[in-house]
Write a protein that holds these residues in place. Structure first.
Motif, short mmCIF file in Angstrom:
data_model
loop_
_atom_site.label_atom_id
_atom_site.label_comp_id
_atom_site.label_asym_id
_atom_site.label_seq_id
_atom_site.Cartn_x
_atom_site.Cartn_y
_atom_site.Cartn_z
N PHE A 62 0.83 -1.21 0.00
CA PHE A 62 0.00 0.00 0.00
C PHE A 62 0.86 1.25 0.00
O PHE A 62 0.64 2.18 0.77
CB PHE A 62 -0.97 0.00 1.19
CG PHE A 62 -1.70 -1.30 1.37
CD1 PHE A 62 -2.62 -1.73 0.43
CD2 PHE A 62 -1.44 -2.11 2.46
CE1 PHE A 62 -3.27 -2.95 0.59
CE2 PHE A 62 -2.09 -3.33 2.62
CZ PHE A 62 -3.01 -3.75 1.68
N GLN A 63 1.86 1.25 -0.87
CA GLN A 63 2.77 2.38 -0.96
C GLN A 63 2.87 2.88 -2.40
O GLN A 63 2.96 2.09 -3.34
CB GLN A 63 4.17 2.01 -0.49
CG GLN A 63 4.35 2.02 1.02
CD GLN A 63 5.82 2.15 1.41
OE1 GLN A 63 6.69 1.67 0.71
NE2 GLN A 63 6.08 2.79 2.53
N VAL A 64 2.83 4.20 -2.54
CA VAL A 64 3.20 4.86 -3.79
C VAL A 64 4.65 5.27 -3.66
O VAL A 64 5.05 5.89 -2.66
CB VAL A 64 2.32 6.10 -4.04
CG1 VAL A 64 2.80 6.87 -5.26
CG2 VAL A 64 0.86 5.69 -4.21
N VAL A 65 5.47 4.91 -4.65
CA VAL A 65 6.88 5.28 -4.63
C VAL A 65 7.15 6.26 -5.76
O VAL A 65 6.61 6.13 -6.87
CB VAL A 65 7.79 4.04 -4.74
CG1 VAL A 65 7.71 3.22 -3.47
CG2 VAL A 65 7.42 3.18 -5.94
N LEU A 66 7.99 7.26 -5.48
CA LEU A 66 8.28 8.33 -6.43
C LEU A 66 9.76 8.33 -6.78
O LEU A 66 10.62 8.22 -5.89
CB LEU A 66 7.89 9.70 -5.86
CG LEU A 66 6.40 9.95 -5.60
CD1 LEU A 66 5.99 9.45 -4.22
CD2 LEU A 66 6.09 11.45 -5.72
N ASN A 122 -5.81 3.69 -7.06
CA ASN A 122 -6.87 2.70 -7.21
C ASN A 122 -6.57 1.49 -6.33
O ASN A 122 -5.41 1.20 -6.05
CB ASN A 122 -6.99 2.29 -8.67
CG ASN A 122 -7.49 3.44 -9.55
OD1 ASN A 122 -8.68 3.59 -9.75
ND2 ASN A 122 -6.57 4.25 -10.06
N LEU A 123 -7.63 0.80 -5.90
CA LEU A 123 -7.40 -0.36 -5.05
C LEU A 123 -8.42 -1.44 -5.34
O LEU A 123 -9.55 -1.16 -5.76
CB LEU A 123 -7.44 0.00 -3.56
CG LEU A 123 -8.79 0.31 -2.91
CD1 LEU A 123 -8.71 0.05 -1.42
CD2 LEU A 123 -9.22 1.74 -3.16
N ASN A 124 -8.00 -2.67 -5.14
CA ASN A 124 -8.87 -3.82 -5.38
C ASN A 124 -8.48 -4.98 -4.45
O ASN A 124 -7.32 -5.37 -4.44
CB ASN A 124 -8.75 -4.29 -6.83
CG ASN A 124 -9.54 -5.56 -7.05
OD1 ASN A 124 -10.75 -5.57 -6.95
ND2 ASN A 124 -8.83 -6.65 -7.31
N VAL A 146 -5.08 -4.61 -2.84
CA VAL A 146 -3.79 -4.05 -3.28
C VAL A 146 -4.02 -2.64 -3.81
O VAL A 146 -5.12 -2.28 -4.24
CB VAL A 146 -3.14 -4.91 -4.39
CG1 VAL A 146 -2.77 -6.28 -3.86
CG2 VAL A 146 -4.05 -5.04 -5.62
N TRP A 147 -2.95 -1.83 -3.77
CA TRP A 147 -2.96 -0.52 -4.43
C TRP A 147 -2.46 -0.70 -5.86
O TRP A 147 -1.48 -1.43 -6.10
CB TRP A 147 -2.07 0.45 -3.69
CG TRP A 147 -2.73 1.10 -2.50
CD1 TRP A 147 -3.90 0.74 -1.90
CD2 TRP A 147 -2.25 2.25 -1.79
NE1 TRP A 147 -4.17 1.58 -0.84
CE2 TRP A 147 -3.18 2.52 -0.75
CE3 TRP A 147 -1.12 3.07 -1.91
CZ2 TRP A 147 -3.01 3.57 0.15
CZ3 TRP A 147 -0.96 4.11 -1.02
CH2 TRP A 147 -1.90 4.37 0.00
N SER A 154 -13.63 -3.34 -6.59
CA SER A 154 -12.66 -2.39 -7.13
C SER A 154 -13.14 -0.95 -7.00
O SER A 154 -14.33 -0.67 -7.11
CB SER A 154 -12.41 -2.70 -8.61
OG SER A 154 -12.18 -4.07 -8.83
N ALA A 155 -12.18 -0.02 -6.81
CA ALA A 155 -12.54 1.40 -6.68
C ALA A 155 -11.28 2.25 -6.77
O ALA A 155 -10.15 1.74 -6.81
CB ALA A 155 -13.26 1.66 -5.35
N GLY A 156 -11.48 3.56 -6.80
CA GLY A 156 -10.37 4.51 -6.82
C GLY A 156 -10.56 5.58 -5.76
O GLY A 156 -11.66 6.12 -5.60
#
Length: 502
Positions: free
Chosen positions: A179-183, A232-234, A207-208, A242-244
């Protein structure tokens, strides 16, 4: 499958939405406006209408409504499946993929490496480039360009950052199960340095996937710009599956800082309704925005399906449509920053159509009122409800008096809902029949709805698009009526305009 069944399921092919001719599609990828047209790439199985053999399909449009399907753009092979990603126009040829006369389009995508690869079991980020405006692609010989040794590192969205600290490419991707966004940042799209990470936060079911990050002015004020992070995650959506979701905050070129986080770490399941959702319906997933849209508009498309039943929806030979393209904007509403969404290009304007049914005002009282002359299977309906004494009121679309899809408002609960339990074909999967809702409050005492009905879908934009719900439906071909209803009292409808395509 009998001939009559085949005719029935093909009749669900959308008129206003994109669907592949005879194959499967899912996540939109590589959205970009280039060469005067909109390019929609997408996850595609080129040889079947269920998930598998992931490659990038391709379609183009001059207006976001009329689409031309092209051959597969980036194909899977014995080494890799081609998972989601994005495209940028490398106008200054920072990558070196261009020539003296042609700057390249560069696609960043996730390589899901197969058993035949030295990277088997890893998901890593790779590049391909195009010198003919996006129609043919060459994979980079030194792929992958960013490898964390992870089995769940995917969905790169790349954009050009221009700010006080410099000018460079930024990639955001996800470590899906963390559940991490990496930049990351890069000067040449090939060599990447870690900037920061964000998450876990708010909804962390499943999951993200498919992140996006972009600036938007608040209420159109160029001096007040915030950044929006979409994840988004599911599963884990507000109405299951599913959703965002999105966060609003600041990005300083290194770190995204959210100002709208409700919960840090693993989500509180009792607080799903407090999070900010792109769409409260069951069928709006993997939403990402276009690069280089004209007039700096922020335009977004999603996959219109849900992983709970995606492979089993009753369509053939194609399976899964895309949403209508939406223009999104950011607004301060009651002390909170919220996205509003509207259809990016008015289908009626593009088609040159005028409303075929108009109603200045009507009051419904403990009744279901079929609108004579409003029947159709592909429609846009604009209307405003003013509550009276009714406990519930709304409209029913694609109805024949027995089946129908009910769009209702319950003022005392502060909710809008879409009920597709009796919408037509629903028994192809146990989780499809549903009643799904979202919080909705009146504005100046009334509720404004803009509803787009297609052969297999309903998209609802409430209160100027501050709340949206998107759902698939599979009604009988003869279910074409539109009705207004109220229970437990009265409600007034005003300014109803209906445009019909079919």
């Amino acid at each position: 499958m009998t001939a009559s069944t085949a005719t029935t399921v093909e009749s669900f092919r959308p008129a206003l939405h994109y669907a592949a001719r005879n194959t499967w599609l899912n996540d939109p990828n590589g959205l970009i406006h280039h060469g005067g047209v909109y390019h929609l790439y997408y996850q595609n199985n080129p040889v079947d209408n269920v998930w598998g053999n992931m490659s990038w399909g391709h379609a183009t449009s001059p207006d976001l409504l009329n689409w031309t399907e092209h051959p597969v753009a980036i194909a899977c092979d014995e080494q890799e499946d081609i998972f989601s990603g994005s495209i940028v126009f490398d106008r200054h040829n920072s990558s070196g993929f261009g020539t003296a006369t042609a700057a390249p389009l560069v696609a960043a995508y996730t390589s899901a490496f197969k058993a035949g690869s030295a990277h088997h079991g890893v998901q890593a980020q790779s590049l391909a480039h195009s010198l003919d405006g996006g129609y043919t692609w060459t994979k980079h010989a030194s792929n992958p360009v960013l490898n964390r040794g992870s089995a769940e590192f995917r969905d790169p969205k790349v954009f050009r950052y221009e700010g006080p600290v410099g000018s460079y490419w930024v990639m955001i991707a996800v470590e899906a199960t963390d559940f991490q966004v990496v930049l990351y940042k890069s000067d040449n799209l090939k060599d990447w340095d870690l900037l920061s990470s964000f998450g876990p936060a708010n909804a962390t079911g499943g999951v993200w996937e498919c992140p996006d990050l972009f600036p938007l002015p608040v209420d159109g004020d160029p001096e007040n710009v915030k950044w929006v992070l979409v994840v988004n995650l599911n599963p884990g959506g507000p109405n299951s599956g599913s959703a965002g979701q999105y966060f609003v905050g600041d990005f300083d070129g290194t770190t995204f800082t959210s100002g709208t986080t409700v919960t840090e770490g693993v989500q509180d399941p009792d607080r799903l309704g407090e999070y900010q959702w792109l769409d409260w319906g069951r069928d709006y997933y993997a939403a990402v925005s276009f690069s280089d849209a004209p007039d700096n508009r922020r335009l977004m498309i999603s996959w219109m399906n849900n992983w709970q039943y995606a492979n089993e929806i009753p369509t053939s030979p194609w399976r899964s449509p895309m949403s209508l393209a939406r223009e999104i904007s950011l607004h301060a509403v009651d002390g909170r920053l919220r996205l509003a969404q509207r259809v990016a290009e008015d289908p009626a304007t593009v088609s040159g159509l005028s409303p075929v049914f108009e109603l200045a005002e009507a009051t419904v009282s403990n009744e279901t009122l079929v609108l004579d002359g409003a029947a159709g299977s592909v429609q846009h309906i604009d209307l405003t409800f003013t509550p009276g004494t009714a406990e519930e009121f709304g409209l029913v679309v694609r109805t024949d008096g027995t089946e129908g899809t009910r769009i209702g408002i319950r003022p005392a609960d502060g909710r809008i809902f879409i009920d597709r339990r009796n919408s037509g074909l629903t028994d192809f999967h146990e989780s499809f029949a549903s009643i799904d809702s979202a919080p909705l409050l009146p504005i100046d005492g009334s509720y404004q709805l803009s509803v787009y009905v297609d052969h297999c879908s309903v998209e609802i934009f409430a209160q100027g698009g501050l709340v949206t719900l998107t759902e698939l439906i599979f009604p009988s071909a003869t279910s074409t009526d539109v009705a207004l209803y109220a229970t437990g009292g009265t409600a007034t409808v005003s300014g109803l305009n209906l445009t019909r395509w079919a």
